[in-house]
Design an enzyme around this catalytic site. Structure first.
Site, mmCIF file in Angstrom:
data_model
loop_
_atom_site.group_PDB
_atom_site.id
_atom_site.type_symbol
_atom_site.label_atom_id
_atom_site.label_comp_id
_atom_site.label_asym_id
_atom_site.label_seq_id
_atom_site.Cartn_x
_atom_site.Cartn_y
_atom_site.Cartn_z
ATOM 1 N N VAL A 104 0.875 -1.173 0.000
ATOM 2 C CA VAL A 104 0.000 0.000 0.000
ATOM 3 C C VAL A 104 0.909 1.219 0.000
ATOM 4 O O VAL A 104 2.085 1.134 0.358
ATOM 5 C CB VAL A 104 -0.943 0.029 1.230
ATOM 6 C CG1 VAL A 104 -1.951 -1.107 1.156
ATOM 7 C CG2 VAL A 104 -0.156 -0.036 2.532
ATOM 8 N N SER A 105 0.355 2.363 -0.385
ATOM 9 C CA SER A 105 1.207 3.541 -0.556
ATOM 10 C C SER A 105 1.241 4.483 0.637
ATOM 11 O O SER A 105 2.078 5.384 0.689
ATOM 12 C CB SER A 105 0.765 4.320 -1.804
ATOM 13 O OG SER A 105 -0.601 4.674 -1.700
#
Length: 217
Positions: free
Chosen positions: A9-10
């Site tokens: 995930v970012s």
């Protein structure tokens, strides 16, 4: 087949933490559906546009050093975005490893554009390898032409002394350098004669020699 799960995930937001867990669960299910043994799970929070990610380097180490057959990801953008994705896919496919995704419920189906780019990258890499080998041959010929005699100059210098420092024939480095060979050509020449040395090692040994000579004066 042995599989490695990669989830990303970012951001560090709480909902993203939930997304990481969901990715792992979905990919574990795909592994079970396909009779795969999950031997490693890598999860990280980082931008897909960055290549300098701990998880990416861990993944690359695993596919190179462990018996990994397939990488499991939610979709190809989890590996990366833009050029980072193409670069990582190239490294994965080069090791003969497949990529399975949740989106495809099986092996990744690349777009026509991505397939074309990867094919071009592979062709360029192959030509780089050919050019590298040609440079080695040219360096060896040039060294011999300038008086380098491997059967004489490198005799009995391959013995393993157990030292951590790489043993190289410094006298030949100095002589080849005096004959106007570049450090890259010298390294290529020595590798051609069985010495596992890099351009950086050759340069470092030459600098050490120069410094010692200056100190002696």
């Amino acid at each position: 087949m042995k599989a490695l799960i990669y989830a990303r995930v970012s951001t560090n937001k709480e909902q993203q933490e939930t997304s990481l867990k969901r990715q792992e669960e979905e990919l574990t299910a795909i592994a079970a559906e396909n009779g795969m043994e999950v031997v490693k799970v890598i999860s990280e929070k980082a931008s897909g546009y960055e290549m300098d990610r701990d998880g990416v380097f861990e993944l690359l180490d695993e596919i190179k050093n462990a018996d990994i057959d397939v990488i499991l990801v939610q979709d190809e953008t989890r590996l990366g975005r833009g050029n980072a994705k193409i670069a990582l896919l190239h490294c994965i496919y080069r090791e003969g490893v497949k990529v399975y995704t949740t989106a495809h419920r099986g092996e990744l189906e690349l777009s026509e554009a991505d397939s074309m780019v990867l094919e071009i990258v592979s062709i360029v890499e192959e030509y780089q390898r050919k050019i590298h080998n040609m440079k080695i041959r040219r360096g060896m010929k040039r060294a011999v032409k300038n008086g380098f005699k491997p059967q004489k100059n490198l005799k009995n210098q391959h013995g393993n002394s157990g030292k951590e420092k790489i043993e190289v024939p410094i006298s030949e480095i100095v002589r080849l350098r005096a004959n106007k060979l570049t450090f890259a050509e010298i390294a290529a020449t020595l590798r051609g004669f069985g010495y596992d040395v890099s351009k950086a090692t050759v340069h470092r040994r030459f600098q050490e020699y120069i410094e010692n000579e200056e100190t002696a004066e």
